[in-house]
Design an enzyme around this catalytic site. Structure first.
Site, PDB file in Angstrom:
ATOM      1  N   SER A 183       0.579  -1.264   0.026  1.00 24.41           N
ATOM      2  CA  SER A 183      -0.017   0.063  -0.113  1.00 24.41           C
ATOM      3  C   SER A 183       0.860   1.290   0.038  1.00 24.41           C
ATOM      4  O   SER A 183       0.552   2.444  -0.463  1.00 24.41           O
ATOM      5  CB  SER A 183      -0.932  -0.009   1.072  1.00 24.41           C
ATOM      6  OG  SER A 183      -0.401  -0.003   2.348  1.00 24.41           O
ATOM      7  N   HIS A 211      -6.047  -4.018  -1.751  1.00 28.81           N
ATOM      8  CA  HIS A 211      -5.675  -2.965  -2.471  1.00 28.81           C
ATOM      9  C   HIS A 211      -6.012  -3.470  -3.970  1.00 28.81           C
ATOM     10  O   HIS A 211      -5.251  -2.798  -4.824  1.00 28.81           O
ATOM     11  CB  HIS A 211      -4.420  -2.219  -2.300  1.00 28.81           C
ATOM     12  CG  HIS A 211      -4.519  -1.404  -1.195  1.00 28.81           C
ATOM     13  ND1 HIS A 211      -5.088  -0.353  -1.134  1.00 28.81           N
ATOM     14  CD2 HIS A 211      -3.962  -1.596   0.029  1.00 28.81           C
ATOM     15  CE1 HIS A 211      -4.830   0.311  -0.071  1.00 28.81           C
ATOM     16  NE2 HIS A 211      -4.128  -0.315   0.846  1.00 28.81           N
ATOM     17  N   LYS A 242     -12.546  -0.937   0.821  1.00 27.65           N
ATOM     18  CA  LYS A 242     -11.756  -0.439  -0.325  1.00 27.65           C
ATOM     19  C   LYS A 242     -12.911  -0.182  -1.664  1.00 27.65           C
ATOM     20  O   LYS A 242     -13.792   0.334  -1.739  1.00 27.65           O
ATOM     21  CB  LYS A 242     -10.515  -0.770  -0.450  1.00 27.65           C
ATOM     22  CG  LYS A 242      -9.633  -0.604   1.050  1.00 27.65           C
ATOM     23  CD  LYS A 242      -8.192  -1.133   0.855  1.00 27.65           C
ATOM     24  CE  LYS A 242      -7.540  -0.585   1.980  1.00 27.65           C
ATOM     25  NZ  LYS A 242      -6.909  -1.672   2.813  1.00 27.65           N
TER      26      LYS A 242
HETATM   27  C1  LIG Z   1      -6.731  -2.042   4.173  1.00 29.83           C
HETATM   28  C2  LIG Z   1      -6.230  -3.542   4.249  1.00 29.83           C
HETATM   29  C3  LIG Z   1      -6.820  -4.603   5.575  1.00 29.83           C
HETATM   30  C4  LIG Z   1      -8.024  -4.009   6.453  1.00 29.83           C
HETATM   31  O1  LIG Z   1      -9.217  -4.110   5.728  1.00 29.83           O
HETATM   32  P1  LIG Z   1     -10.182  -3.740   6.708  1.00 29.83           P
HETATM   33  O2  LIG Z   1     -11.372  -4.518   6.028  1.00 29.83           O
HETATM   34  O3  LIG Z   1     -10.568  -2.323   6.582  1.00 29.83           O
HETATM   35  O4  LIG Z   1     -10.130  -4.329   8.040  1.00 29.83           O
HETATM   36  C5  LIG Z   1      -6.430  -5.655   5.603  1.00 29.83           C
HETATM   37  N1  LIG Z   1      -5.354  -6.046   4.651  1.00 29.83           N
HETATM   38  C6  LIG Z   1      -4.636  -5.207   3.603  1.00 29.83           C
HETATM   39  C7  LIG Z   1      -3.619  -5.611   2.771  1.00 29.83           C
HETATM   40  C8  LIG Z   1      -5.140  -3.652   3.493  1.00 29.83           C
HETATM   41  O5  LIG Z   1      -4.637  -3.042   2.592  1.00 29.83           O
END
Ligand SMILES: *Cc1c(COP(=O)(O)O)cnc(C)c1O
Length: 399
Positions: A183, A211, A242
């Site tokens: 990220s 992502h 996301k």
């Molecule tokens: C954003 C993210 C998470 C967390 O996701 P949530 O559903 O908000 O808990 C987990 N793993 C990765 C790789 C992320 O980018």
């Protein structure tokens, strides 16, 4: 007692502030979207949300949430195995499995919970987990909860991954786990090569595609599709927080028996409440939209190309790639940590909301502004941001 503990907490907070790590939260007065307004007043263009496909305030998705809300009620007040499974949850699981190319999928309240619950039931102390050093915090925590031995390989480094697999050769079962997209850099994991190594060293593969799900790969299935290895990844973790709408929730999709075992043993699934039906219904709609049209994904990629090319032409250094995460690097410039903060503040004044990251969030000398592009940005809004980057870049001597 509290007096002494209060002093301790105050001192800890002071240390966080002194190190420049204190996180202030800007309060939005609007729905999440391309144009947002914060408490301080002015409308700004948002370039720091994970709202890759613009679904967070898409009328179709909101209508689906509304319909599911009235059809299925506000909440389940139960975990799944007692009385918390509705048809909408089963429908979402089967649509996710189909979209991700898996046998089945299991829902969690978040991807964080999914990672917290996926390793411990599958891998005991006779097993090994081989993990990329830049994996998300929730993977690190989830791996800690498992009794398996832990091996960490250098980010995206296939030689080191192989070395670690060799170190782990005595393990009864081995699992390689990686973020599909890292990220802070927007770089895409080499999932094809990871699958090759897994075959050679008899390991399972788990990819957290939070992502990527919805927009990476020719039909948006994720990094496994981008890398040409659909069907070779044993477990896919992803989020609904996301690109898939941004509310909350997550899942693990994978082989039938593994998902079945997770339903029996995965603690955040067994002991935490069911996903709210409105979110389940809205996420079904998101997957339906994505299955029917490539329009949003193509718009996102076109916006990303426009922004990346414009930044390079202007003389900025960006991490190369195709991902809508576009890190603008300042490490080669003097006082880069301050510059990245000043740059982000100046952009906000100009109506462009982005975040500057510096040590220790990223390594020393790797200060950056992380820009995130959305399909919901209009071409003129991308041009507007490029214009402001050039203006501030010249004013601050960054280009
Ligand atoms: C954003 C993210 C998470 C967390 O996701 P949530 O559903 O908000 O808990 C987990 N793993 C990765 C790789 C992320 O980018």
């Amino acid at each position: 007692m509290y007096g002494r503990f209060k002093d301790h907490v105050d001192a800890e907070l002071r240390r966080i502030r002194d190190r420049g790590l204190y996180k202030r939260e800007r309060v939005l007065e609007t729905p999440q979207g391309v144009e947002i307004r914060t408490e301080s007043g002015a409308k700004v263009l948002n370039f720091c949300a994970n709202n890759y496909l613009g679904f967070s305030n898409d009328p179709r998705v909101m209508a689906a949430a509304n319909t599911a809300f009235f059809r299925w009620g506000f909440g389940l007040a139960s975990v799944r195995f007692i009385c918390g499974t509705q048809r909408v949850h089963k429908e979402l699981e089967s649509r996710l499995a189909e979209f991700l190319g898996a046998d089945d999928a299991i829902l969690y309240s978040s991807a964080f919970d999914a990672n917290g619950g996926v390793f411990e039931p599958l891998l005991d102390e006779t097993c090994a987990i081989v993990s990329d050093e830049l994996n998300h915090a929730s993977i690190i925590d989830g791996v800690r909860l498992a009794k398996a031995k832990r091996y960490v390989y250098r980010n995206n480094d296939m030689d080191d991954l192989e070395d670690q697999l060799v170190h782990a050769r005595e393990a009864r079962f081995k699992l390689i786990v990686t973020d599909g997209v890292f990220s802070m850099d927007g770089t895409i994991a080499q999932v094809d090569k990871i699958c090759d190594l897994a075959d050679r060293h008899e390991a399972l593969v788990c990819v957290d595609d939070s992502h990527a799900t919805g927009f990476i790969g020719p039909t948006g299935r994720g990094t496994h599709e981008h890398c040409g290895c659909v069907g070779r990844v044993d477990l896919i973790v992803t989020t609904f927080g996301k690109a898939l709408g941004g509310a909350s929730g997550g899942c693990v999709a994978g082989r039938r028996e593994i998902v079945e075992l997770l339903r029996q043993r995965s603690r955040p699934y067994l002991f935490s409440n069911s996903l709210a039906p409105a979110i389940a219904g809205a996420t079904v709609e998101v997957l339906r939209i994505l299955g029917g049209s490539a329009e949003l994904r193509e718009k996102l990629m076109a916006n990303t190309r426009l922004f990346r090319e414009g930044m390079e032409r202007a003389g900025f250094r960006i991490v190369p790639g195709i991902h809508p995460i576009v890190p603008v690097l300042f490490g080669h410039l003097p006082d880069d940590a301050r510059l990245s903060q000043d740059f982000a503040n100046a952009l906000l004044e100009e109506g462009v909301y982005v975040i500057g990251f510096s040590y220790p969030v990223v390594p020393v000398g790797k200060s950056r502004i992380r820009v995130q592009i959305s399909a919901a940005h209009a071409t003129e809004q991308i041009e507007f941001a490029l214009d402001k980057f050039r203006k501030v870049g010249k004013a601050l001597g960054a280009i």
